[in-house]
Design a protein around this motif. Structure first.
Motif, PDB file in Angstrom:
ATOM      1  N   ALA A 181     -53.713 -21.757  76.330  1.00 24.14           N
ATOM      2  CA  ALA A 181     -52.766 -20.665  76.563  1.00 24.14           C
ATOM      3  C   ALA A 181     -52.552 -20.414  78.049  1.00 24.14           C
ATOM      4  N   ALA A 182     -53.626 -20.505  78.840  1.00 23.18           N
ATOM      5  CA  ALA A 182     -53.510 -20.260  80.276  1.00 23.18           C
ATOM      6  C   ALA A 182     -52.612 -21.297  80.940  1.00 23.18           C
ATOM      7  N   GLU A 183     -52.764 -22.563  80.552  1.00 27.04           N
ATOM      8  CA  GLU A 183     -51.914 -23.607  81.144  1.00 27.04           C
ATOM      9  C   GLU A 183     -50.452 -23.410  80.766  1.00 27.04           C
ATOM     10  N   ASP A 184     -50.203 -23.135  79.491  1.00 27.29           N
ATOM     11  CA  ASP A 184     -48.826 -22.933  79.055  1.00 27.29           C
ATOM     12  C   ASP A 184     -48.217 -21.694  79.697  1.00 27.29           C
ATOM     13  N   GLU A 185     -48.996 -20.637  79.822  1.00 24.49           N
ATOM     14  CA  GLU A 185     -48.487 -19.406  80.433  1.00 24.49           C
ATOM     15  C   GLU A 185     -48.183 -19.622  81.906  1.00 24.49           C
ATOM     16  N   ALA A 186     -49.001 -20.403  82.612  1.00 23.63           N
ATOM     17  CA  ALA A 186     -48.732 -20.708  84.017  1.00 23.63           C
ATOM     18  C   ALA A 186     -47.407 -21.448  84.156  1.00 23.63           C
ATOM     19  N   PHE A 187     -47.174 -22.393  83.237  1.00 23.05           N
ATOM     20  CA  PHE A 187     -45.921 -23.149  83.251  1.00 23.05           C
ATOM     21  C   PHE A 187     -44.726 -22.233  82.994  1.00 23.05           C
ATOM     22  N   MET A 188     -44.832 -21.392  81.973  1.00 26.80           N
ATOM     23  CA  MET A 188     -43.712 -20.505  81.644  1.00 26.80           C
ATOM     24  C   MET A 188     -43.504 -19.440  82.715  1.00 26.80           C
ATOM     25  N   ALA A 189     -44.607 -18.944  83.299  1.00 25.79           N
ATOM     26  CA  ALA A 189     -44.487 -17.938  84.363  1.00 25.79           C
ATOM     27  C   ALA A 189     -43.795 -18.526  85.584  1.00 25.79           C
ATOM     28  N   PHE A 190     -44.124 -19.776  85.900  1.00 26.57           N
ATOM     29  CA  PHE A 190     -43.460 -20.432  87.023  1.00 26.57           C
ATOM     30  C   PHE A 190     -41.962 -20.569  86.758  1.00 26.57           C
ATOM     31  N   ASN A 191     -41.597 -20.953  85.540  1.00 24.44           N
ATOM     32  CA  ASN A 191     -40.183 -21.060  85.202  1.00 24.44           C
ATOM     33  C   ASN A 191     -39.476 -19.715  85.300  1.00 24.44           C
ATOM     34  N   ARG A 192     -40.171 -18.648  84.916  1.00 23.79           N
ATOM     35  CA  ARG A 192     -39.568 -17.312  85.041  1.00 23.79           C
ATOM     36  C   ARG A 192     -39.331 -16.957  86.500  1.00 23.79           C
ATOM     37  N   GLU A 193     -40.272 -17.345  87.363  1.00 24.93           N
ATOM     38  CA  GLU A 193     -40.100 -17.089  88.797  1.00 24.93           C
ATOM     39  C   GLU A 193     -38.919 -17.880  89.351  1.00 24.93           C
ATOM     40  N   VAL A 194     -38.786 -19.130  88.903  1.00 24.60           N
ATOM     41  CA  VAL A 194     -37.658 -19.958  89.352  1.00 24.60           C
ATOM     42  C   VAL A 194     -36.338 -19.347  88.899  1.00 24.60           C
ATOM     43  N   ASP A 195     -36.294 -18.897  87.631  1.00 20.10           N
ATOM     44  CA  ASP A 195     -35.077 -18.270  87.116  1.00 20.10           C
ATOM     45  C   ASP A 195     -34.741 -17.001  87.906  1.00 20.10           C
ATOM     46  N   ALA A 196     -35.768 -16.207  88.199  1.00 17.64           N
ATOM     47  CA  ALA A 196     -35.536 -14.971  88.959  1.00 17.64           C
ATOM     48  C   ALA A 196     -35.024 -15.280  90.357  1.00 17.64           C
ATOM     49  N   GLY A 197     -35.597 -16.339  90.984  1.00 16.88           N
ATOM     50  CA  GLY A 197     -35.136 -16.732  92.308  1.00 16.88           C
ATOM     51  C   GLY A 197     -33.701 -17.219  92.289  1.00 16.88           C
ATOM     52  N   SER A 198     -33.334 -17.963  91.247  1.00 18.40           N
ATOM     53  CA  SER A 198     -31.953 -18.447  91.121  1.00 18.40           C
ATOM     54  C   SER A 198     -30.989 -17.293  90.939  1.00 18.40           C
ATOM     55  N   LEU A 199     -31.391 -16.316  90.109  1.00 21.75           N
ATOM     56  CA  LEU A 199     -30.533 -15.149  89.890  1.00 21.75           C
ATOM     57  C   LEU A 199     -30.364 -14.359  91.175  1.00 21.75           C
ATOM     58  N   GLN A 200     -31.438 -14.259  91.947  1.00 23.81           N
ATOM     59  CA  GLN A 200     -31.373 -13.543  93.216  1.00 23.81           C
ATOM     60  C   GLN A 200     -30.412 -14.227  94.180  1.00 23.81           C
ATOM     61  N   ASN A 201     -30.417 -15.556  94.193  1.00 23.47           N
ATOM     62  CA  ASN A 201     -29.515 -16.304  95.062  1.00 23.47           C
ATOM     63  C   ASN A 201     -28.065 -16.161  94.627  1.00 23.47           C
ATOM     64  N   GLU A 202     -27.839 -16.090  93.297  1.00 24.22           N
ATOM     65  CA  GLU A 202     -26.470 -15.984  92.784  1.00 24.22           C
ATOM     66  C   GLU A 202     -25.898 -14.582  93.006  1.00 24.22           C
ATOM     67  N   ARG A 203     -26.761 -13.589  92.861  1.00 25.03           N
ATOM     68  CA  ARG A 203     -26.317 -12.201  92.980  1.00 25.03           C
ATOM     69  C   ARG A 203     -27.155 -11.512  94.064  1.00 25.03           C
ATOM     70  N   ARG A 204     -26.760 -11.704  95.284  1.00 26.67           N
ATOM     71  CA  ARG A 204     -27.562 -11.224  96.401  1.00 26.67           C
ATOM     72  C   ARG A 204     -27.648  -9.703  96.458  1.00 26.67           C
ATOM     73  N   ASN A 205     -26.736  -9.043  95.785  1.00 29.70           N
ATOM     74  CA  ASN A 205     -26.778  -7.577  95.788  1.00 29.70           C
ATOM     75  C   ASN A 205     -27.583  -7.029  94.614  1.00 29.70           C
ATOM     76  N   VAL A 206     -28.202  -7.928  93.821  1.00 29.76           N
ATOM     77  CA  VAL A 206     -29.000  -7.499  92.664  1.00 29.76           C
ATOM     78  C   VAL A 206     -30.469  -7.690  92.984  1.00 29.76           C
ATOM     79  N   SER A 207     -31.266  -6.666  92.727  1.00 37.55           N
ATOM     80  CA  SER A 207     -32.711  -6.747  92.959  1.00 37.55           C
ATOM     81  C   SER A 207     -33.387  -7.247  91.685  1.00 37.55           C
ATOM     82  N   VAL A 208     -34.185  -8.315  91.816  1.00 41.82           N
ATOM     83  CA  VAL A 208     -34.889  -8.895  90.685  1.00 41.82           C
ATOM     84  C   VAL A 208     -36.375  -8.636  90.849  1.00 41.82           C
ATOM     85  N   LYS A 209     -36.961  -7.983  89.872  1.00 39.16           N
ATOM     86  CA  LYS A 209     -38.377  -7.661  89.927  1.00 39.16           C
ATOM     87  C   LYS A 209     -39.204  -8.893  89.579  1.00 39.16           C
TER      88      LYS A 209
END
Length: 457
Positions: A119-147
């Motif tokens: 579970a820890a390995e899979d969660e690390a993988f999915m958490a990293f993907n969530r961070e990548v998605d959040a970073g992409s959204l932040q780049n697309e919408r610079r006026n939007v704050s992503v937690k």
């Protein structure tokens, strides 16, 4: 007493108590064969010849945490937490491998620890993907704050899984065992085997409300910490919890596959005691429920004599069943847009002599959900650590790599598989591997910037 649910059941009975039978109808059929040293030596020359025909590319693969890269090369530039998640995944895989190492005695293996490292390995993988998605959204919408969800921690043992660490989830199992002991004290009875099992059933399925998910569509039902947190999970996970709790009470529970079910019962030198009827049920029925009394189940024909003839599943076997369940679930989710897609479909198509269907190219590989496909591949990697000489598993693993467009590793896995597979299966694999090898060369050619195209016959 209430009755156990089998995986064949489509609804959850509100009167059922224990849930400790596993229906294996839809699980990948991986045999638990252990090849001896002589077999390996006899096949070494064959493997060597295939490796020379289809040379490895990149880093040499091994059954370790570094055998397969966790993060695909096509992901966008990772955030600062990339190294933390990547290191966590590597350490989790390493600790899983150490926990189920063949150098350890099977009785020394903690199934709970092994599943929590998964579970820890899979969660690390999915958490990293969530961070990548959040970073992409932040780049697309610079006026939007992503937690960001990222929280700093120094080691995988400190990694939060639904708010608790691995050691805290292990302590949760200890807590359940203590609740069973308290239930026995409240009844003012001794610790006879029947009373202990009834107390376990009361705590798990009445007080804590554990229940089996009727349909496995949520991957959370396949992770131990999620089941302990929500009380809802797959039959195999609930069986493992049952075994782990009883182990903490000093009671050894064993199990075996019987037809399409997985049955568990307390280990005893007098199996005839398990079949004595008390209060309308035998002890065997109290643990395994209605499937024992269902005439449609092979379990209904069991006696104290036939029980002795069953092959007891090892802890590694049970972990393997849980991993096979994960592979099936993640593959089903990954191929949702291609309903009914089978792992082996391309093999039959290429083996067909009809020129219209015997060609493969990168353009006709179905597009699958990348995260779910990668999770299926990761589960397959772990199962290969448990069963390195299982040719069926290696074939399926190679086909998942093909769907992931990782042609180099797919050629490697399928080539090794051919050395161990039966002759008729190797004949099916051979034309596909040859064409896949050419497809790999074409991909390498294009990656070098060449405009030409290699023809895959």
């Amino acid at each position: 007493m209430g009755s156990l649910l089998t995986a064949a059941t489509t609804t959850t009975s509100t009167t059922s108590l224990p849930i400790c039978t596993i229906h294996c109808d839809h699980l990948p059929r991986y045999d638990y064969d252990h090849w001896n040293e002589k077999t390996m030596k006899n096949n070494y020359s064959t493997v060597k010849s295939w490796r020379s025909l289809y040379p490895r590319t990149g880093t040499t693969a091994s059954a370790s945490s570094a055998a397969y890269p966790l993060f695909s090369n096509h992901l966008v530039k990772p955030s600062s937490c990339h190294k933390v998640y990547q290191e966590a995944s590597k350490v989790a895989r390493k600790k899983f491998t150490h926990e189920i190492s063949f150098q350890s005695k099977d009785n020394d293996i903690s199934m709970a620890k092994a599943l929590l490292y998964i579970a820890a390995e899979d969660e690390a993988f999915m958490a990293f993907n969530r961070e990548v998605d959040a970073g992409s959204l932040q780049n697309e919408r610079r006026n939007v704050s992503v937690k960001a969800d990222f929280q700093a921690w120094n080691c995988v043992e400190q990694m939060p899984l639904a708010g608790k660490t691995i050691s805290e989830w292990l302590f949760e199992l200890d807590t359940i065992a203590k609740e069973v002991e308290a239930e026995l004290v409240s009844r003012d009875i001794g610790c006879h085997l029947v009373e202990v099992l009834e107390a376990v059933n009361v705590v798990l399925f009445e007080l804590r409300g554990f229940k089996r998910s009727p349909v496995l569509i949520d991957s959370k039902c396949s992770y131990l910490y999620s089941v302990l947190s929500s009380g809802c999970g797959s039959a195999i996970l609930l069986s493992i919890i049952y075994i782990e709790v009883c182990q903490r009470l000093g009671l050894t529970i064993v199990g075996s596959r019987v037809g399409e079910d997985f049955l568990i019962w307390p280990q005893t030198g007098y199996p005839e005691e398990l079949f004595k009827v008390s209060s309308g049920h035998s002890l065997f029925a109290i643990v395994n429920g209605r499937c024992v009394e269902d005439p449609r189940s092979m379990a209904s024909d069991l006696t104290s004599n036939s029980l002795l003839g069953l092959e007891i599943a090892t802890k590694r076997d049970i972990i393997g069943i849980a991993l096979a369940n994960m592979i099936r679930l993640h593959w089903k989710r990954a191929s949702r847009s291609s309903h009914g897609l089978m792992l082996t479909s391309p093999l039959r198509q290429v083996h067909n002599t009809n020129e219209k269907v015997n060609k493969i190219s990168s353009s006709n590989v179905p597009l699958l959900r990348p995260q779910d496909l990668r999770l299926a591949i990761m589960a397959s990697e772990r199962l290969l650590i448990l069963q390195p000489h299982n040719w069926v598993l290696r074939r399926d693993h190679g086909m998942m790599l093909y769907y992931n467009r990782d042609y180099g590793k797919a050629v490697q896995e399928l080539s090794i598989c051919m050395a161990f597979a039966p002759e008729e299966e190797a004949e099916v694999l051979e034309p596909f591997v040859e064409k896949l090898h050419l497809l790999r060369l074409e991909s390498s050619w294009k990656s070098l910037g060449h405009a030409g195209r290699l023809t895959v016959p």
